[in-house]
Design an enzyme around this catalytic site. Structure first.
Site, PDB file in Angstrom:
ATOM      1  N   GLU A  41      -2.874 -10.142   2.177  1.00 36.78           N
ATOM      2  CA  GLU A  41      -2.160  -8.910   2.204  1.00 36.78           C
ATOM      3  C   GLU A  41      -3.783  -8.013   2.593  1.00 36.78           C
ATOM      4  O   GLU A  41      -4.641  -7.619   2.294  1.00 36.78           O
ATOM      5  CB  GLU A  41      -1.452  -8.894   0.949  1.00 36.78           C
ATOM      6  CG  GLU A  41      -0.937  -7.688   0.126  1.00 36.78           C
ATOM      7  CD  GLU A  41      -0.232  -7.457  -0.962  1.00 36.78           C
ATOM      8  OE1 GLU A  41       1.243  -6.425  -0.754  1.00 36.78           O
ATOM      9  OE2 GLU A  41      -0.577  -8.114  -1.654  1.00 36.78           O
ATOM     10  N   LYS A 113       8.113  -6.845   3.340  1.00 34.35           N
ATOM     11  CA  LYS A 113       7.939  -7.224   1.739  1.00 34.35           C
ATOM     12  C   LYS A 113       9.021  -6.472   0.950  1.00 34.35           C
ATOM     13  O   LYS A 113       9.415  -5.101   1.136  1.00 34.35           O
ATOM     14  CB  LYS A 113       6.815  -6.582   1.385  1.00 34.35           C
ATOM     15  CG  LYS A 113       6.611  -6.131  -0.031  1.00 34.35           C
ATOM     16  CD  LYS A 113       4.969  -6.234  -0.819  1.00 34.35           C
ATOM     17  CE  LYS A 113       4.396  -6.770  -1.798  1.00 34.35           C
ATOM     18  NZ  LYS A 113       3.445  -6.410  -2.637  1.00 34.35           N
ATOM     19  N   CYS A 155       2.394 -11.396  -1.597  1.00 34.58           N
ATOM     20  CA  CYS A 155       2.160 -11.087  -3.076  1.00 34.58           C
ATOM     21  C   CYS A 155       3.182 -11.357  -4.338  1.00 34.58           C
ATOM     22  O   CYS A 155       3.554 -12.039  -4.976  1.00 34.58           O
ATOM     23  CB  CYS A 155       1.107  -9.423  -3.312  1.00 34.58           C
ATOM     24  SG  CYS A 155       0.336  -9.303  -4.378  1.00 34.58           S
TER      25      CYS A 155
END
Length: 272
Positions: A41, A113, A155
């Site tokens: 990321e 995301k 993440c």
């Protein structure tokens, strides 16, 4: 058997320097006969306040996407670009977009995301508010590849098991988790979360993390790794700093595990 690599980086605030590191890692992966390379990321820039201006520049020139596309084509690699800031329709925020490029340099997948890191952490940085700069995505994404179906996540998603159940339901065999996990949260939860997601979904999990000190207030945990569908850690980077973690994944092993313990079938029978 397919050889994969996850790249650990210590990205900073200079785009050109970060992309130079990516190029070196891609070259190293190719020399090791890797077929699939995962970047972490924020590999291009670890500076939240600069994300919008970087996304505006990317909309004009596309330098990040062109760099990854060219590297994929040059080395014949599938490259998963952990997260790239792309402007949202509002123009005032970005999507944190995981982009997938095939060996010909063609973008074949994109995931925005979903879960944003709006938390307080007991470290020098203290407060993280991704929603100040990032607009949340809406849906999970699975991409077809020669190595198996690849489920995309980023993440903080890893703390939400239902997201990974959806990826498995969509046919995922491999799940990627490009990350910039903080040192504090990573030390506490990184490995156990990754192994749990692998066990629950019976997927290979590839996790590329930032790993090192980015500024006086921000440090990432590192420990990039590859986990098999049984939850065993196949490969792990124990040191901080940039570098590759190499492992071989085997779809025959995955299917054997799923056949012996058909958890998705049992889940359906239970009505979940």
């Amino acid at each position: 058997m397919v050889k994969v690599a996850v790249a650990q980086m210590v990205s900073g605030e200079v785009l050109a320097d970060n992309l130079t590191t990516v190029a070196l890692l891609a070259q190293e992966a190719a020399a090791a006969s890797v077929s699939l390379l995962l970047l972490p990321e924020n590999f291009a820039l670890l500076d939240s306040k600069a994300l919008i201006s970087l996304a505006e520049e990317e909309a004009r020139a596309g330098i990040i996407q062109k760099t990854i596309s060219d590297l994929a084509k040059q080395y014949g690699l599938w490259i998963i670009a952990g997260s790239v800031p792309l402007l949202s329709p509002s123009g005032t925020k970005v999507y944190a977009s995981c982009l997938v490029f095939d060996q010909a340099g063609v973008q074949v997948g994109r995931y925005d995301k979903v879960h944003l890191f709006d938390v307080d952490v007991d470290d020098a940085h203290s407060s993280y508010r991704e929603s100040d700069f990032i607009e949340a995505g809406k849906q999970p994404v699975v991409v077809e590849s020669p190595f198996g179906r690849i489920g995309l996540s980023i993440c903080y998603d890893v703390r939400f098991p239902e997201h990974y159940q959806k990826l498995r339901a969509l046919g995922a065999d491999i799940i990627v988790v490009p990350s910039a996990f903080t040192y504090v949260t990573g030390e506490a939860h990184w490995e156990v979360l990754l192994r749990a997601r692998a066990i629950e979904t019976q997927c290979y999990v590839l996790a590329a993390n930032q790993g090192g000190k980015h500024s006086e207030t921000r440090s990432s945990w590192g420990h990039s790794m590859v986990v098999d569908p049984w939850g065993d850690v196949l490969a792990l980077k124990t040191s901080m700093g940039s570098g590759l973690v190499l492992a071989e994944i085997d779809m025959a092993t995955l299917h054997k595990r799923r056949k012996a313990m058909p958890v998705m079938q049992h889940r359906a029978q239970a009505g979940f």
